[in-house]
Design a protein around this motif. Structure first.
Motif, PDB file in Angstrom:
ATOM      1  N   VAL A  58      -1.506 -11.343 -18.531  1.00  0.00           N
ATOM      2  CA  VAL A  58      -2.170 -11.445 -17.361  1.00  0.00           C
ATOM      3  C   VAL A  58      -0.920 -11.140 -16.244  1.00  0.00           C
ATOM      4  O   VAL A  58       0.151 -11.762 -16.180  1.00  0.00           O
ATOM      5  N   HIS A  59      -1.241 -10.444 -15.178  1.00  0.00           N
ATOM      6  CA  HIS A  59      -0.113 -10.372 -14.429  1.00  0.00           C
ATOM      7  C   HIS A  59       1.021  -9.523 -14.838  1.00  0.00           C
ATOM      8  O   HIS A  59       2.312  -9.474 -14.345  1.00  0.00           O
ATOM      9  N   GLY A  60       0.858  -8.743 -15.799  1.00  0.00           N
ATOM     10  CA  GLY A  60       1.853  -8.095 -16.587  1.00  0.00           C
ATOM     11  C   GLY A  60       1.702  -6.587 -16.544  1.00  0.00           C
ATOM     12  O   GLY A  60       0.659  -6.302 -16.295  1.00  0.00           O
ATOM     13  N   THR A  61       2.507  -5.813 -17.194  1.00  0.00           N
ATOM     14  CA  THR A  61       2.569  -4.516 -17.488  1.00  0.00           C
ATOM     15  C   THR A  61       2.820  -4.248 -18.926  1.00  0.00           C
ATOM     16  O   THR A  61       3.940  -4.830 -19.540  1.00  0.00           O
ATOM     17  N   SER A  62       2.132  -3.325 -19.750  1.00  0.00           N
ATOM     18  CA  SER A  62       2.450  -2.940 -20.942  1.00  0.00           C
ATOM     19  C   SER A  62       3.594  -2.409 -21.062  1.00  0.00           C
ATOM     20  O   SER A  62       4.377  -1.772 -20.098  1.00  0.00           O
ATOM     21  N   ALA A  63       4.360  -2.523 -22.325  1.00  0.00           N
ATOM     22  CA  ALA A  63       5.774  -2.105 -22.646  1.00  0.00           C
ATOM     23  C   ALA A  63       5.814  -0.182 -22.304  1.00  0.00           C
ATOM     24  O   ALA A  63       7.165  -0.264 -21.739  1.00  0.00           O
ATOM     25  N   ASP A  64       4.996   0.277 -22.251  1.00  0.00           N
ATOM     26  CA  ASP A  64       5.030   1.750 -22.039  1.00  0.00           C
ATOM     27  C   ASP A  64       4.862   1.787 -20.554  1.00  0.00           C
ATOM     28  O   ASP A  64       5.201   3.143 -20.134  1.00  0.00           O
ATOM     29  N   GLY A  65       4.662   0.978 -19.858  1.00  0.00           N
ATOM     30  CA  GLY A  65       4.429   1.239 -18.316  1.00  0.00           C
ATOM     31  C   GLY A  65       3.143   1.754 -17.831  1.00  0.00           C
ATOM     32  O   GLY A  65       2.918   2.255 -16.804  1.00  0.00           O
ATOM     33  N   GLN A  66       2.377   1.810 -18.797  1.00  0.00           N
ATOM     34  CA  GLN A  66       1.260   2.557 -18.550  1.00  0.00           C
ATOM     35  C   GLN A  66      -0.032   1.747 -18.028  1.00  0.00           C
ATOM     36  O   GLN A  66      -0.469   2.188 -16.989  1.00  0.00           O
ATOM     37  N   CYS A  67       0.126   0.495 -18.388  1.00  0.00           N
ATOM     38  CA  CYS A  67      -1.190  -0.151 -17.776  1.00  0.00           C
ATOM     39  C   CYS A  67      -0.662  -1.697 -17.371  1.00  0.00           C
ATOM     40  O   CYS A  67       0.247  -2.213 -17.892  1.00  0.00           O
ATOM     41  N   ASP A  95       0.631  -1.254  -0.061  1.00  0.00           N
ATOM     42  CA  ASP A  95      -0.049  -0.279  -0.013  1.00  0.00           C
ATOM     43  C   ASP A  95       0.865   1.245  -0.056  1.00  0.00           C
ATOM     44  O   ASP A  95       0.547   2.408  -0.569  1.00  0.00           O
ATOM     45  N   ALA A  96       2.045   1.088   0.572  1.00  0.00           N
ATOM     46  CA  ALA A  96       2.806   2.267   0.984  1.00  0.00           C
ATOM     47  C   ALA A  96       3.745   2.620  -0.301  1.00  0.00           C
ATOM     48  O   ALA A  96       4.062   3.821  -0.768  1.00  0.00           O
ATOM     49  N   LEU A  97       4.193   1.490  -0.884  1.00  0.00           N
ATOM     50  CA  LEU A  97       5.301   1.524  -2.032  1.00  0.00           C
ATOM     51  C   LEU A  97       4.738   1.417  -3.590  1.00  0.00           C
ATOM     52  O   LEU A  97       5.280   1.490  -4.295  1.00  0.00           O
ATOM     53  N   GLY A  98       3.315   0.587  -3.450  1.00  0.00           N
ATOM     54  CA  GLY A  98       2.843   0.253  -4.836  1.00  0.00           C
ATOM     55  C   GLY A  98       3.272  -0.971  -5.250  1.00  0.00           C
ATOM     56  O   GLY A  98       2.861  -1.751  -6.113  1.00  0.00           O
ATOM     57  N   HIS A  99       4.242  -1.785  -4.272  1.00  0.00           N
ATOM     58  CA  HIS A  99       4.672  -2.979  -4.721  1.00  0.00           C
ATOM     59  C   HIS A  99       5.722  -3.390  -3.534  1.00  0.00           C
ATOM     60  O   HIS A  99       6.034  -2.564  -2.545  1.00  0.00           O
ATOM     61  N   ILE A 100       6.195  -4.898  -3.322  1.00  0.00           N
ATOM     62  CA  ILE A 100       7.138  -5.260  -2.460  1.00  0.00           C
ATOM     63  C   ILE A 100       8.263  -5.445  -3.273  1.00  0.00           C
ATOM     64  O   ILE A 100       8.830  -6.336  -3.939  1.00  0.00           O
ATOM     65  N   PRO A 101       9.240  -4.328  -2.974  1.00  0.00           N
ATOM     66  CA  PRO A 101      10.623  -4.368  -3.478  1.00  0.00           C
ATOM     67  C   PRO A 101      11.311  -5.610  -3.150  1.00  0.00           C
ATOM     68  O   PRO A 101      11.294  -6.139  -2.052  1.00  0.00           O
ATOM     69  N   PRO A 102      12.010  -6.449  -4.154  1.00  0.00           N
ATOM     70  CA  PRO A 102      12.764  -7.682  -3.722  1.00  0.00           C
ATOM     71  C   PRO A 102      14.015  -7.449  -2.889  1.00  0.00           C
ATOM     72  O   PRO A 102      14.197  -8.148  -1.840  1.00  0.00           O
ATOM     73  N   PRO A 133       6.513  -2.177  -9.432  1.00  0.00           N
ATOM     74  CA  PRO A 133       5.528  -1.398  -9.505  1.00  0.00           C
ATOM     75  C   PRO A 133       4.553  -1.717 -10.584  1.00  0.00           C
ATOM     76  O   PRO A 133       4.763  -2.116 -11.800  1.00  0.00           O
ATOM     77  N   ALA A 134       3.358  -1.600 -10.441  1.00  0.00           N
ATOM     78  CA  ALA A 134       2.293  -1.401 -11.295  1.00  0.00           C
ATOM     79  C   ALA A 134       2.178  -0.298 -12.342  1.00  0.00           C
ATOM     80  O   ALA A 134       2.531   0.820 -11.996  1.00  0.00           O
ATOM     81  N   GLY A 135       1.406  -0.341 -13.409  1.00  0.00           N
ATOM     82  CA  GLY A 135       1.158   0.754 -14.256  1.00  0.00           C
ATOM     83  C   GLY A 135       0.489   1.828 -13.956  1.00  0.00           C
ATOM     84  O   GLY A 135      -0.348   1.492 -12.496  1.00  0.00           O
ATOM     85  N   ARG A 136       0.331   2.879 -14.292  1.00  0.00           N
ATOM     86  CA  ARG A 136      -0.455   3.867 -13.784  1.00  0.00           C
ATOM     87  C   ARG A 136      -1.940   3.567 -13.650  1.00  0.00           C
ATOM     88  O   ARG A 136      -2.871   4.023 -12.979  1.00  0.00           O
TER      89      ARG A 136
END
Length: 154
Positions: free
Chosen positions: A102-111, A30-37, A68-71
């Protein structure tokens, strides 16, 4: 790195709570948007667990992300009611439209595209959530319009 300090603080706040690992991981995401390795060994130390145990929890639950997830975060419901109303085809359309797996992010990092299991709109399926805003009775055309609006807004 500031993210690691935040992760350590959150983990430390939960370390003495029975079953505190999952709330700690949710707090970090919630704080970082992901769990950094890089945070995994710090969390493991706080909970007196091995890195493998913490990594196992992070990788087991689809909710947790290591990057991080896309915007624009698109979630497609995969629960039974939505599946019976075409969620599998909708998920396939979403992957094609967003240009990611699925579980991925677009190449531009948008979605980013993620499956979820029940958004609570069973009577109005299939359902999606876009940046935590739920939408019901989704068709491919409606999906495209909602995602385009979300892309424009972010």
């Amino acid at each position: 790195m500031q993210d690691l300090g935040i992760a350590t603080t959150i983990a430390a706040a939960h370390k003495d709570v029975p079953g505190g690992l999952l709330p700690a991981l949710h707090g970090i995401q919630d704080a970082l948007g992901h769990i950094p390795p890089e945070a995994v060994p710090l969390v493991a130390e706080q909970f007196n667990l091995s890195r493998a145990e913490v990594h196992g929890v992070v990788s087991y639950y689809h909710h947790f992300r290591s990057a991080p997830a896309g915007r624009v975060l698109v979630q497609v419901c995969r629960a039974e009611a939505c599946k019976s109303m075409g969620a599998d085809a909708l998920l396939s359309h979403a992957a094609d439209r967003l240009g990611c797996d699925v579980h991925g992010t677009s190449a531009d990092g948008q979605c980013s595209l993620e499956p979820v299991f029940c958004l609570g709109l069973c009577a109005s399926s299939p359902a999606i959530a876009v940046n935590d805003q739920v939408h019901a009775r989704i068709t491919p055309a409606l999906f495209d319009a909602i995602v385009e609006e979300a892309r424009s807004a972010s």
